[in-house]
Design a protein around this motif. Structure first.
Motif, PDB file in Angstrom:
ATOM      1  N   GLU A  92      62.396  -1.137  46.791  1.00  0.00           N
ATOM      2  CA  GLU A  92      61.003  -1.320  46.363  1.00  0.00           C
ATOM      3  C   GLU A  92      60.890  -1.265  44.833  1.00  0.00           C
ATOM      4  O   GLU A  92      60.211  -2.085  44.225  1.00  0.00           O
ATOM      5  N   MET A  93      61.588  -0.306  44.246  1.00  0.00           N
ATOM      6  CA  MET A  93      61.542  -0.132  42.791  1.00  0.00           C
ATOM      7  C   MET A  93      62.264  -1.272  42.099  1.00  0.00           C
ATOM      8  O   MET A  93      61.767  -1.854  41.136  1.00  0.00           O
ATOM      9  N   ALA A  94      63.444  -1.590  42.613  1.00  0.00           N
ATOM     10  CA  ALA A  94      64.275  -2.599  41.961  1.00  0.00           C
ATOM     11  C   ALA A  94      63.544  -3.937  41.862  1.00  0.00           C
ATOM     12  O   ALA A  94      63.740  -4.685  40.913  1.00  0.00           O
ATOM     13  N   PHE A  95      62.707  -4.223  42.847  1.00  0.00           N
ATOM     14  CA  PHE A  95      62.095  -5.542  42.884  1.00  0.00           C
ATOM     15  C   PHE A  95      60.604  -5.564  42.588  1.00  0.00           C
ATOM     16  O   PHE A  95      59.954  -6.587  42.746  1.00  0.00           O
ATOM     17  N   ALA A  96      60.096  -4.417  42.127  1.00  0.00           N
ATOM     18  CA  ALA A  96      58.661  -4.333  41.889  1.00  0.00           C
ATOM     19  C   ALA A  96      58.174  -5.464  40.981  1.00  0.00           C
ATOM     20  O   ALA A  96      57.111  -6.034  41.213  1.00  0.00           O
ATOM     21  N   ARG A  97      58.961  -5.817  39.980  1.00  0.00           N
ATOM     22  CA  ARG A  97      58.482  -6.805  38.993  1.00  0.00           C
ATOM     23  C   ARG A  97      59.136  -8.180  39.122  1.00  0.00           C
ATOM     24  O   ARG A  97      58.913  -9.051  38.292  1.00  0.00           O
ATOM     25  N   VAL A  98      59.951  -8.321  40.144  1.00  0.00           N
ATOM     26  CA  VAL A  98      60.596  -9.623  40.330  1.00  0.00           C
ATOM     27  C   VAL A  98      59.600 -10.610  40.940  1.00  0.00           C
ATOM     28  O   VAL A  98      58.845 -10.260  41.840  1.00  0.00           O
ATOM     29  N   GLU A  99      59.619 -11.809  40.446  1.00  0.00           N
ATOM     30  CA  GLU A  99      58.712 -12.832  40.968  1.00  0.00           C
ATOM     31  C   GLU A  99      59.125 -13.239  42.376  1.00  0.00           C
ATOM     32  O   GLU A  99      60.311 -13.309  42.680  1.00  0.00           O
ATOM     33  N   SER A 128      55.304  -1.866  53.407  1.00  0.00           N
ATOM     34  CA  SER A 128      55.737  -2.080  52.034  1.00  0.00           C
ATOM     35  C   SER A 128      56.478  -3.412  51.892  1.00  0.00           C
ATOM     36  O   SER A 128      56.521  -4.225  52.816  1.00  0.00           O
ATOM     37  N   LEU A 129      57.096  -3.582  50.740  1.00  0.00           N
ATOM     38  CA  LEU A 129      57.757  -4.850  50.413  1.00  0.00           C
ATOM     39  C   LEU A 129      58.847  -5.228  51.426  1.00  0.00           C
ATOM     40  O   LEU A 129      58.998  -6.403  51.773  1.00  0.00           O
ATOM     41  N   THR A 130      59.595  -4.252  51.912  1.00  0.00           N
ATOM     42  CA  THR A 130      60.671  -4.581  52.867  1.00  0.00           C
ATOM     43  C   THR A 130      60.069  -5.134  54.163  1.00  0.00           C
ATOM     44  O   THR A 130      60.594  -6.091  54.732  1.00  0.00           O
ATOM     45  N   THR A 131      58.967  -4.561  54.598  1.00  0.00           N
ATOM     46  CA  THR A 131      58.316  -5.058  55.813  1.00  0.00           C
ATOM     47  C   THR A 131      57.738  -6.450  55.572  1.00  0.00           C
ATOM     48  O   THR A 131      57.884  -7.344  56.408  1.00  0.00           O
ATOM     49  N   VAL A 132      57.115  -6.645  54.419  1.00  0.00           N
ATOM     50  CA  VAL A 132      56.573  -7.966  54.103  1.00  0.00           C
ATOM     51  C   VAL A 132      57.705  -8.999  54.080  1.00  0.00           C
ATOM     52  O   VAL A 132      57.569 -10.107  54.599  1.00  0.00           O
ATOM     53  N   ASN A 133      58.865  -8.626  53.532  1.00  0.00           N
ATOM     54  CA  ASN A 133      60.019  -9.540  53.540  1.00  0.00           C
ATOM     55  C   ASN A 133      60.404  -9.944  54.964  1.00  0.00           C
ATOM     56  O   ASN A 133      60.754 -11.095  55.214  1.00  0.00           O
ATOM     57  N   ALA A 134      60.333  -8.983  55.886  1.00  0.00           N
ATOM     58  CA  ALA A 134      60.656  -9.298  57.282  1.00  0.00           C
ATOM     59  C   ALA A 134      59.611 -10.258  57.862  1.00  0.00           C
ATOM     60  O   ALA A 134      59.959 -11.230  58.540  1.00  0.00           O
ATOM     61  N   LEU A 135      58.360 -10.005  57.567  1.00  0.00           N
ATOM     62  CA  LEU A 135      57.292 -10.859  58.110  1.00  0.00           C
ATOM     63  C   LEU A 135      57.357 -12.271  57.532  1.00  0.00           C
ATOM     64  O   LEU A 135      57.017 -13.241  58.202  1.00  0.00           O
ATOM     65  N   VAL A 136      57.804 -12.365  56.294  1.00  0.00           N
ATOM     66  CA  VAL A 136      57.876 -13.681  55.653  1.00  0.00           C
ATOM     67  C   VAL A 136      58.962 -14.550  56.299  1.00  0.00           C
ATOM     68  O   VAL A 136      58.818 -15.760  56.414  1.00  0.00           O
ATOM     69  N   CYS A 137      60.043 -13.920  56.761  1.00  0.00           N
ATOM     70  CA  CYS A 137      61.101 -14.777  57.329  1.00  0.00           C
ATOM     71  C   CYS A 137      61.062 -14.814  58.859  1.00  0.00           C
ATOM     72  O   CYS A 137      61.832 -15.550  59.475  1.00  0.00           O
ATOM     73  N   ALA A 138      60.161 -14.070  59.486  1.00  0.00           N
ATOM     74  CA  ALA A 138      60.140 -14.013  60.953  1.00  0.00           C
ATOM     75  C   ALA A 138      59.355 -15.174  61.557  1.00  0.00           C
ATOM     76  O   ALA A 138      58.473 -15.758  60.928  1.00  0.00           O
TER      77      ALA A 138
END
Ligand SMILES: Nc1ncnc2c1ncn2[C@@H]1O[C@H](COP(=O)(O)OP(=O)(O)OP(=O)(O)O)[C@@H](O)[C@H]1O
Ligand SMILES: [Mg+2]
Length: 250
Positions: A92-99, A128-138
């Motif tokens: 979450e921290m590592a990618f907070a500012r990544v586009e 959080s972001l990890t869950t959103v990542n899962a929803l985006v590719c599911a």
């Protein structure tokens, strides 16, 4: 191939238990299954007994690896896993500012072609972001739900995040179904409440429900899916019934 995110921000509603035991039932029926540990707690990785791995889901999302690079075969029929461990909590921290940081997992899936009948992504208890990542590719979402009025209230939040994800990132996302878990028929699922749930979820509510079953806890201590611990247990039979229902739904 269908990618299903097993998702509910409520902790302890049997997401990991469902991912493992549904995978086992599907695997035994001849389907090829990949389970993806999308939680820094690493519960899925641990309870399937995988200790040796080169890469985790975190590496796939940070180092430009493909999902294929992180796949480990398990000793269980037709089940492979992408592991996770505590390092993933940095995500979450590592990618907070990544586009476009919502697309990291999707990109890792698209880098190399993989062939499974089902991919089950075990999400963490957060939106959080990890869950959103899962929803985006599911393709779809399976929602385990412990039947209590309080848990229903939390579901509204979850549905909001689905809607936002659908509108902004993934318009093909569907709700595969709502699965009642850890049902204690004596205390937490009165006929009235069951009827109410049917009214709310309609056809999306799986006919199968998973009851409290102590063999489930024991199998996790033995680091095995229930099918390989006690195939006559009620819990395993219920997950087989869920697998059949899922296949039938297409
Ligand atoms: N049907 C069941 N009968 C008895 N115990 C169960 C059942 N399903 C799950 N459990 C137990 O409930 C606990 C929580 O289950 P699990 O870890 O699968 O939930 P989770 O939603 O993945 O939790 P988290 O939100 O922390 O990721 C575990 O100890 C598990 O063994
Ligand atoms: Mg879990």
């Amino acid at each position: 191939m269908e990618i299903i995110a097993v998702c509910n921000q409520k902790g302890g509603c049997a997401k990991t238990t469902t991912a493992i035991n549904l995978a086992a039932a599907l695997g035994l029926s001849g389907k090829k299954v990949l389970v993806v540990d999308n939680d820094a707690q690493g519960n899925l990785t641990q309870s399937i007994g995988v200790k040796e791995y080169k890469h985790t889901i975190y590496d796939c999302m940070t180092e430009d690896l493909s999902i294929k690079d992180a796949v480990v075969k398990t000793e269980f029929k037709n089940i492979s896993i992408v592991p996770a461990d505590l390092n993933y909590s940095n995500m979450e921290m590592a990618f907070a500012r990544v586009e476009k940081n919502e697309f990291l997992l999707k990109k890792a899936f698209e880098k190399d072609k993989i062939q499974y009948d089902y991919v089950l992504i075990d999400c963490s208890p957060s939106l959080s972001l990890t869950t959103v990542n899962a929803l985006v590719c599911a393709d779809s979402v399976l929602i385990p739900l412990e039947p209590s009025i309080f848990n229903l209230q939390g579901l509204a939040q979850l549905i909001n995040v689905f809607k936002l994800t659908m509108n902004n990132y993934n318009n093909k996302l569907k709700v595969k179904g709502v699965l009642l878990t850890r049902v204690d028929s004596r205390s937490n699922l009165s006929d009235d409440f069951a009827e109410q749930l049917k009214e709310i979820f309609g056809k999306k509510l799986f006919d199968t429900m998973i009851h409290q079953n102590v063999a489930i806890v024991r199998s996790q201590i033995e680091k095995k899916p229930l099918a390989y611990f006690d195939k006559n247990s009620k819990g395993h039979k219920e997950y087989v019934s869920l697998a059949k229902e899922m296949i039938k739904r297409g």
